[in-house]
Design a protein around this motif. Structure first.
Motif, PDB file in Angstrom:
ATOM      1  N   PHE A   1       0.842  -1.201   0.000  1.00 16.33           N
ATOM      2  CA  PHE A   1       0.000   0.000   0.000  1.00 16.33           C
ATOM      3  C   PHE A   1       0.876   1.248   0.000  1.00 16.33           C
ATOM      4  O   PHE A   1       1.972   1.251   0.545  1.00 16.33           O
ATOM      5  N   ASN A   2       0.362   2.303  -0.598  1.00 18.36           N
ATOM      6  CA  ASN A   2       1.058   3.589  -0.593  1.00 18.36           C
ATOM      7  C   ASN A   2       0.027   4.710  -0.629  1.00 18.36           C
ATOM      8  O   ASN A   2      -1.058   4.542  -1.193  1.00 18.36           O
ATOM      9  N   SER A   3       0.377   5.831  -0.042  1.00 19.86           N
ATOM     10  CA  SER A   3      -0.497   7.010  -0.104  1.00 19.86           C
ATOM     11  C   SER A   3       0.317   8.201  -0.595  1.00 19.86           C
ATOM     12  O   SER A   3       1.513   8.308  -0.311  1.00 19.86           O
ATOM     13  N   ILE A   4      -0.361   9.072  -1.338  1.00 18.26           N
ATOM     14  CA  ILE A   4       0.286  10.259  -1.912  1.00 18.26           C
ATOM     15  C   ILE A   4      -0.663  11.445  -1.770  1.00 18.26           C
ATOM     16  O   ILE A   4      -1.865  11.318  -2.004  1.00 18.26           O
ATOM     17  N   SER A   5      -0.114  12.582  -1.394  1.00 19.65           N
ATOM     18  CA  SER A   5      -0.870  13.831  -1.353  1.00 19.65           C
ATOM     19  C   SER A   5      -0.029  14.893  -2.046  1.00 19.65           C
ATOM     20  O   SER A   5       1.140  15.080  -1.708  1.00 19.65           O
TER      21      SER A   5
ATOM     22  N   ARG B   1      -5.298  23.328  -3.513  1.00 21.58           N
ATOM     23  CA  ARG B   1      -6.131  22.129  -3.485  1.00 21.58           C
ATOM     24  C   ARG B   1      -5.188  20.933  -3.490  1.00 21.58           C
ATOM     25  O   ARG B   1      -4.043  21.031  -3.921  1.00 21.58           O
ATOM     26  N   TYR B   2      -5.674  19.806  -3.016  1.00 24.56           N
ATOM     27  CA  TYR B   2      -4.819  18.632  -2.838  1.00 24.56           C
ATOM     28  C   TYR B   2      -5.361  17.442  -3.613  1.00 24.56           C
ATOM     29  O   TYR B   2      -6.546  17.137  -3.532  1.00 24.56           O
TER      30      TYR B   2
ATOM     31  N   LEU C   1      -7.014  10.333   7.052  1.00 21.73           N
ATOM     32  CA  LEU C   1      -8.206  10.111   6.232  1.00 21.73           C
ATOM     33  C   LEU C   1      -8.024  10.790   4.884  1.00 21.73           C
ATOM     34  O   LEU C   1      -7.727  11.984   4.818  1.00 21.73           O
ATOM     35  N   PHE C   2      -8.236  10.033   3.813  1.00 21.32           N
ATOM     36  CA  PHE C   2      -8.128  10.548   2.446  1.00 21.32           C
ATOM     37  C   PHE C   2      -9.530  10.614   1.827  1.00 21.32           C
ATOM     38  O   PHE C   2     -10.338   9.706   2.019  1.00 21.32           O
TER      39      PHE C   2
ATOM     40  N   PRO D   1      -4.661  15.522   3.653  1.00 20.71           N
ATOM     41  CA  PRO D   1      -5.305  14.424   4.365  1.00 20.71           C
ATOM     42  C   PRO D   1      -5.495  14.768   5.844  1.00 20.71           C
ATOM     43  O   PRO D   1      -4.601  15.320   6.489  1.00 20.71           O
ATOM     44  N   ARG D   2      -6.680  14.461   6.353  1.00 21.25           N
ATOM     45  CA  ARG D   2      -7.006  14.812   7.740  1.00 21.25           C
ATOM     46  C   ARG D   2      -6.384  13.814   8.706  1.00 21.25           C
ATOM     47  O   ARG D   2      -6.346  12.614   8.432  1.00 21.25           O
TER      48      ARG D   2
END
Length: 194
Positions: free
Chosen positions: A68-72, A82-83, A127-128, A168-169
């Motif tokens: 898994f990976n996350s990106i912002s 904006r994101y 959170l995304f 992301p929150r």
């Protein structure tokens, strides 16, 4: 000319607890309309509670070996920053049930919770897709791919022209009494899962 937001603090690189890259091999996904999100009244970047609507559930996806990976990413627009938020993950399988879930993620909007490997932060859990949700924008399956054993490589991201107004929150859910901790946050999320 007045600025809408102003910086209010500085920061330094952590020496005692240096940052660690990556996210855990688990993400939590829920339909955007199935969960009510409550924010800290003083800071909209903090999620204080998640409440399921009716009998809805949060779904837990587990992986292995950094799957898994996350990106912002920030983008400047005429109305401010904006994101773009993205979650990449793999699914080892190709059953009809999996295909139905992929189809649902492509049409409906979901939100995703990731758990960072770096736990010494108030943003250890994020959170995304909080405002505009995420949709499945990529679902690639190469039957000969030995790395995924013929499974799917997926990407959830914001719908076209609907970037998020915030990064992301942070998810920080307190127990019944006392302040929020990493453990209380994970326990609250797990209590909502199937």
């Amino acid at each position: 000319m007045s600025i809408y937001n102003k910086i209010n603090a500085g920061f330094a690189l952590g020496v005692d607890e240096p940052i660690t890259s990556g996210v855990e091999d688990v993400i939590y996904i829920f339909n955007q309309d199935d969960v009510t999100i409550s924010y800290d009244t003083l800071n909209p970047l903090i999620v204080e509670d998640l409440t399921v609507v009716g009998s809805a559930k949060v779904y837990k996806f587990q992986g292995t070996n950094n799957s898994f990976n996350s990106i912002s990413k920030i983008a400047k627009t005429a109305v401010g920053p904006r994101y773009t938020e993205e979650i990449d993950f793999n699914i080892a399988g190709l059953s009809v049930d999996i295909k139905a879930q992929l189809q649902a993620m492509g049409y409906g909007r979901v939100c995703a919770i990731v758990v960072n490997n770096y736990k010494s932060s108030d943003s250890a859990v994020e959170l995304f897709g909080a405002v505009n949700g995420l949709i499945l924008t990529e679902a690639e399956r190469n039957a000969a791919d030995e790395g995924l054993d013929g499974g799917y490589k997926l990407k959830l991201t914001n719908p076209d022209k609907l970037k998020e107004p915030y990064p992301p929150r942070a998810v920080s859910i307190p127990p019944v009494s006392g302040p929020a901790t990493y453990a209380s946050t994970i326990a609250a999320i797990e209590a909502l899962t199937v």
